[in-house]
Design a protein around this motif. Structure first.
Motif, PDB file in Angstrom:
ATOM      1  N   ARG A 230       0.816  -1.206   0.000  1.00 15.81           N
ATOM      2  CA  ARG A 230       0.000   0.000   0.000  1.00 15.81           C
ATOM      3  C   ARG A 230       0.857   1.266   0.000  1.00 15.81           C
ATOM      4  O   ARG A 230       0.351   2.345  -0.238  1.00 15.81           O
ATOM      5  CB  ARG A 230      -0.882   0.022   1.247  1.00 15.81           C
ATOM      6  N   GLU A 231       2.153   1.072   0.289  1.00 17.83           N
ATOM      7  CA  GLU A 231       2.998   2.266   0.400  1.00 17.83           C
ATOM      8  C   GLU A 231       3.273   2.854  -0.990  1.00 17.83           C
ATOM      9  O   GLU A 231       2.635   2.486  -1.967  1.00 17.83           O
ATOM     10  CB  GLU A 231       4.302   1.936   1.156  1.00 17.83           C
ATOM     11  N   SER A 232       4.226   3.724  -1.059  1.00 17.05           N
ATOM     12  CA  SER A 232       4.485   4.493  -2.276  1.00 17.05           C
ATOM     13  C   SER A 232       4.695   3.601  -3.497  1.00 17.05           C
ATOM     14  O   SER A 232       5.273   2.523  -3.421  1.00 17.05           O
ATOM     15  CB  SER A 232       5.741   5.338  -2.057  1.00 17.05           C
ATOM     16  N   LYS A 233       4.180   4.061  -4.641  1.00 20.16           N
ATOM     17  CA  LYS A 233       4.367   3.326  -5.884  1.00 20.16           C
ATOM     18  C   LYS A 233       5.433   4.010  -6.749  1.00 20.16           C
ATOM     19  O   LYS A 233       5.426   3.894  -7.958  1.00 20.16           O
ATOM     20  CB  LYS A 233       3.043   3.244  -6.635  1.00 20.16           C
ATOM     21  N   ASP A 250      -7.506   2.540 -13.163  1.00 27.24           N
ATOM     22  CA  ASP A 250      -8.207   3.010 -11.969  1.00 27.24           C
ATOM     23  C   ASP A 250      -7.231   3.708 -11.018  1.00 27.24           C
ATOM     24  O   ASP A 250      -6.077   3.965 -11.348  1.00 27.24           O
ATOM     25  CB  ASP A 250      -8.982   1.869 -11.299  1.00 27.24           C
ATOM     26  N   ARG A 251      -7.733   4.003  -9.822  1.00 25.55           N
ATOM     27  CA  ARG A 251      -6.941   4.780  -8.880  1.00 25.55           C
ATOM     28  C   ARG A 251      -5.627   4.099  -8.537  1.00 25.55           C
ATOM     29  O   ARG A 251      -4.602   4.730  -8.368  1.00 25.55           O
ATOM     30  CB  ARG A 251      -7.745   4.993  -7.581  1.00 25.55           C
ATOM     31  N   TRP A 252      -5.678   2.765  -8.490  1.00 28.86           N
ATOM     32  CA  TRP A 252      -4.492   2.007  -8.106  1.00 28.86           C
ATOM     33  C   TRP A 252      -3.318   2.325  -9.031  1.00 28.86           C
ATOM     34  O   TRP A 252      -2.214   2.598  -8.591  1.00 28.86           O
ATOM     35  CB  TRP A 252      -4.813   0.510  -8.149  1.00 28.86           C
ATOM     36  N   SER A 253      -3.576   2.314 -10.350  1.00 29.16           N
ATOM     37  CA  SER A 253      -2.464   2.490 -11.284  1.00 29.16           C
ATOM     38  C   SER A 253      -2.022   3.947 -11.365  1.00 29.16           C
ATOM     39  O   SER A 253      -0.910   4.241 -11.779  1.00 29.16           O
ATOM     40  CB  SER A 253      -2.848   1.971 -12.666  1.00 29.16           C
ATOM     41  N   ARG A 254      -2.907   4.874 -10.966  1.00 34.94           N
ATOM     42  CA  ARG A 254      -2.522   6.288 -11.050  1.00 34.94           C
ATOM     43  C   ARG A 254      -1.377   6.631 -10.106  1.00 34.94           C
ATOM     44  O   ARG A 254      -0.715   7.638 -10.294  1.00 34.94           O
ATOM     45  CB  ARG A 254      -3.732   7.178 -10.745  1.00 34.94           C
ATOM     46  N   GLY A 255      -1.164   5.775  -9.112  1.00 32.69           N
ATOM     47  CA  GLY A 255      -0.071   6.046  -8.184  1.00 32.69           C
ATOM     48  C   GLY A 255       1.311   5.875  -8.807  1.00 32.69           C
ATOM     49  O   GLY A 255       2.294   6.410  -8.287  1.00 32.69           O
ATOM     50  N   PHE A 256       1.388   5.130  -9.912  1.00 35.69           N
ATOM     51  CA  PHE A 256       2.699   4.899 -10.535  1.00 35.69           C
ATOM     52  C   PHE A 256       3.059   6.076 -11.436  1.00 35.69           C
ATOM     53  O   PHE A 256       2.293   6.417 -12.342  1.00 35.69           O
ATOM     54  CB  PHE A 256       2.666   3.625 -11.382  1.00 35.69           C
TER      55      PHE A 256
END
Lengths: 340, 534
Positions: A230-233, A250-256
């Motif tokens: 869950r930490e930084s991507k 989705d939101r998950w991939s936007r972190g990368f």
């Protein structure tokens, strides 16, 4: 064995609201509603559902069903290895490898001198994560048709995996997010990467870890795998991260930051399909037979009759008829039954 | 062909504008003449391959592949070049000598009509699937790789020639574009600092237009009415009239020469100037509906009858050159004075001035705009009095303030598969309204067709609905049972013979999907008839 008078399969095999039903043995094949007795071809959710009383399937599929649905997925499992025979009513049943995913099977039913093979989903090319498809000669072949158009010709797997590795080499500063179906595709892509000599840890979206562990426990070597926490991507530049296709956008991939978005699917053969999904690096890797495999299989099983299910039925029906094979789209067979 | 194929592939899969620009600039930088010039022509729709028509390509493929399977595949893929490239029988061996793009174009241009099929067939056999795709896109046009002609020209400004050479601006390229021919060897020499600008006949040059931005909600509150002038926004097409030194040109908004379709306008251009205005069909001083003007567009020749029935007219609103004098740096107010003086002096036929609309406060204009239902008026234009004439769409000086669209609830009747990125989705919808049939029972009659106004997610839902409610299939079209209501926005509605309803909407688009609305409550035809602009 003396040759007996063959029966017409539609007298004992038909489409019902629950799914394909074998009246001769009183069981359903991949029913989509709970039934008393189900024969399950493989573990994908549109084929294996929870809530049946008795399930006949391969040990591989049983493991997958238990993992996905918990212990109560079915009241009893009868786990049949490929080739083992079972008798239900006046029918005998055995399972043959389909080459689709771990545990996937074709259903071979014999009744009154007639042999019917239901392919389930299948492919013909080599897959390190499951047994290869076995063509079973039969009187009626019920085939899938997911990629049944001559525009679908999957290139060699190795070439597609090289595309991914070349992109990694060209873009060492960018994480490569690869959309894969959680069951089957994810593990096959990993196995192909390992075969190509890629030995770095491969990172997994949380939705993929359980099934990868399951494959590894079945003795399929996948090498080092790491869950994405869950930490930084931000620390994944130059790494491969696998995730379900829906997570690509989705939101998950936007972190990368600045990812290369890849997708491993037979649909990637058509440019505009890939474009609509926002895929930058399409990888044409499918667990379904392409056009050449589908048509070659029709000849290999030597069946004089073919029923074509889900997919682009029209083209395969047309092909079969123009090669002297009697062919119908299965949905039409079902409708005719209802009308009769 | 390999580099061009890789470029097209990259463009398809690269969503960002900057990414596309980088790919284009890299290609133009690393590809030799004349290949890159022909590629540029294909990207800007400037390649004219008379002999290689889609019908010819279809014929070739249907001789190799079962025509039924080909048609089913084409129906699924939705793009002819892509279908043929994927379905063409391929034994996996590529030719030893790769096909050069420039050689292919040259061979096609010198080949006789009867030789083209064999040429093309040989190339298709020698290329891989990506190469076939690129070749077919090149010769049939319609690239659909998400690159406009303008974006391709923008990439040219980023070639980065010798470090000491000042880069060429987009406006400079657009100004001479009309005078250039593929494969643009002199253009590339100039861009790379190896030569001066290509010589073109400036007297008939197209000058890139200044365009307006739509007025956003609430923007008026931030603008000072004293600084702006208002004009009607006419419902025609924007043109630039260029005349001087015995030459006359009518250019469209994009710089296409449409003079041949408008000999009546050309005959009236007895002056030496460059002026900007709206092309209309005008009868007895009244602007005719837009579809009358459409009869005159895209024609290589016009009949005398057409000229008499659909007389063209240009309503002028700006002036770029008076003789040799470039007015573009002057403020709008000054250019307007020059235009007024020039009109009084020259009074050319088939032209008049678009009047300034007087107002004091924004509320005055709001009221005018709301009442602006007259024919030929789409809304208002707001232009800063101090704005110079700047090519492109600068933010701030000019706004278009369209009147609110009309709305109608219509029932989906047919759906057709889309093209490009929406191929394989049912994305083009023909919709209708209710009217009583001969027995007085309600029947649906089509009133229009719309293919945008929804998101990709909504498209997926619409596609699913269509597939689940089809009653008949005709190739790529499905008839559906009545059940889905679309709220359609449109600018106006006209009499037309095209639809059974005898009505046609102008610029219809899906405003909302009314999943909630029972289809029998959709609008009736008589409601639309009351809105017809006569």
């Amino acid at each position: 064995m003396p040759r007996t008078e063959k029966t017409s399969p539609e007298t004992w095999l038909r489409v019902t609201p629950q799914g394909l039903y074998c009246a001769a043995g009183d069981f359903y094949i991949d029913p989509h509603r709970p039934v008393e007795r189900a024969v399950i071809t493989h573990g994908h959710a549109d084929h294996a559902r929870a809530g049946h009383d008795a399930v006949l399937t391969t040990p591989g599929t049983a493991v997958i069903m238990r993992s996905r649905f918990g212990a109560g997925a079915a009241k009893t499992y009868d786990e049949a290895a490929y080739g083992e025979t079972r008798s239900f009513g006046d029918a005998t049943v055995r399972l043959a490898p389909a080459g689709h995913i771990l545990g996937s099977a074709q259903v071979v039913i014999e009744h009154a001198g007639t042999r019917v093979v239901i392919s389930g989903d299948y492919k013909r090319r080599r897959d390190l994560t499951c047994d290869g498809f076995e063509p079973v000669p039969c009187d009626l072949f019920v085939t899938e048709a997911t990629f049944a158009l001559p525009v679908f010709r999957h290139p060699p797997d190795g070439a597609e995996i090289r595309k991914l590795l070349q992109s990694l080499a060209r873009n060492p500063d960018r994480v490569h997010l690869v959309g894969v179906y959680a069951l089957g595709k994810a593990q096959r892509v990993i196995a192909l990467l390992r075969e190509a000599g890629y030995d770095r840890p491969i990172h997994l979206h949380g939705a993929l870890t359980a099934l990868c562990d399951l494959y590894a426990a079945q003795g399929i070597a996948l090498g080092p795998l790491r869950p994405v926490g869950r930490e930084s991507k931000k620390g994944f530049a130059g790494e491969i991260v696998l995730c379900p296709p829906s997570s690509l956008r989705d939101r998950w991939s936007r972190g990368f930051p600045n990812p290369v978005t890849a997708m491993a699917s037979g649909w990637m053969r058509v440019r505009q399909r890939a474009r609509l999904r926002g895929v930058e690096l399409p990888l044409i890797l499918s667990d379904h037979a392409d056009w050449d495999e589908l048509t070659a299989t029709l000849h290999d099983v030597q069946a004089p009759r073919v029923w074509v299910t889900h997919g682009r039925e029209d083209a395969l029906v047309h092909y079969a008829r123009s090669h002297g094979i009697e062919a119908e789209a299965l949905s039409l067979v079902g409708r005719e039954e209802e009308g009769a | 062909m390999k580099a061009f194929a890789a470029l097209l592939d990259g463009l398809v899969y690269t969503p960002s504008r900057n990414g596309k620009l980088r790919l284009l600039a890299d290609y133009f930088r690393t590809t030799p003449d004349p290949d890159r010039g022909w590629a540029l022509a294909a990207l800007t729709d400037g390649l004219d391959q008379r002999h290689a028509k889609p019908a010819l390509v279809r014929g070739l493929v249907e001789a190799r592949v079962d025509p039924v399977l080909f048609r089913l595949s084409y129906d699924y893929v939705g793009d002819l070049a892509e279908t043929v490239s994927l379905i063409w029988p391929d034994d996996g061996t590529a030719a030893d000598t790769p096909l050069r793009l420039g050689d292919a174009v040259a061979a096609l241009q010198t080949a006789g009509r009867s030789e083209v099929p064999a040429l093309l067939e040989g190339w298709l056999d020698s290329l891989d699937a990506d190469g076939r795709f690129a070749l077919l896109k090149l010769i049939m046009g319609g690239l659909r790789v998400g690159v406009s002609a303008r974006l391709a020209k923008t990439a040219l400004t980023r070639l980065g020639g010798a470090p000491l050479v000042d880069s060429v601006s987009l406006a400079e390229i657009e100004e001479i574009w009309f005078g250039l021919e593929p494969p643009y060897v002199s253009l590339f020499a100039w861009l790379e600092g190896r030569a001066g600008p290509p010589p073109v006949d400036r007297r008939i040059a197209f000058r890139p237009l200044m365009l307006a931005n739509p007025l956003e909600d609430g923007a008026l509150e931030t603008l000072d009415p004293d600084e702006f002038r208002a004009e009607w926004k006419w419902d025609g097409i924007r043109v630039q009239l260029v005349a001087g030194g015995g030459e006359r040109r009518v250019y469209s908004r994009t710089g296409d020469d449409i003079s041949a379709a408008f000999p009546d306008i050309v005959a009236a251009m007895d002056f030496d100037a460059v002026v900007d205005g709206e092309l209309l069909v005008l009868r007895d001083g009244a602007v005719a509906p837009f579809n009358h003007l459409q009869q005159r567009l895209n024609r290589k020749r016009v009949t005398r009858q057409m000229l008499a029935d659909h007389p063209a007219h240009v309503r002028l609103y700006d002036m770029l050159f008076d003789g040799d004098e470039d007015l573009r740096a002057l403020p709008f107010d000054d250019r307007r004075v020059r235009l007024d003086d020039w009109m009084r002096r020259e009074s050319p036929g088939r032209m008049d001035l678009s009047p300034l609309v007087p107002f004091r406060a924004w509320d005055d204009l709001s009221a005018l705009r709301a009442d602006a239902r007259a024919n030929g008026i789409e809304g208002l234009m707001l232009k800063r009095g101090d704005s110079p004439y700047t090519a492109g769409r600068p933010k701030g000086p000019w706004f278009k303030w369209k009147r609110d669209p009309m709305l109608a609830d219509c029932v989906v009747m047919y759906a057709q598969r889309g093209h490009g990125r929406r191929s394989s989705f049912y994305s083009d919808f023909t919709f209708g309204c209710w009217r009583p049939d001969d027995d007085g029972k309600p029947e649906l009659v089509p009133v229009g067709k719309a293919y945008f106004g929804f998101t990709d997610a909504e498209l997926a839902e619409l596609d699913k609905w269509v597939r689940g409610h089809s009653t008949e299939r005709y190739g790529p079209v499905r008839a559906v049972e009545p059940g889905l209501v679309l709220e359609i926005a449109f600018d106006s509605v006209h009499r037309s013979a095209r639809h059974k309803s005898k009505l046609a909407m102008r610029f219809p688009r899906v405003h909302r999907i009314r999943w909630d609305k029972p289809h029998h409550e959709a609008d009736r035809l008589e409601t639309l008839e009351k809105l017809v602009a006569e």
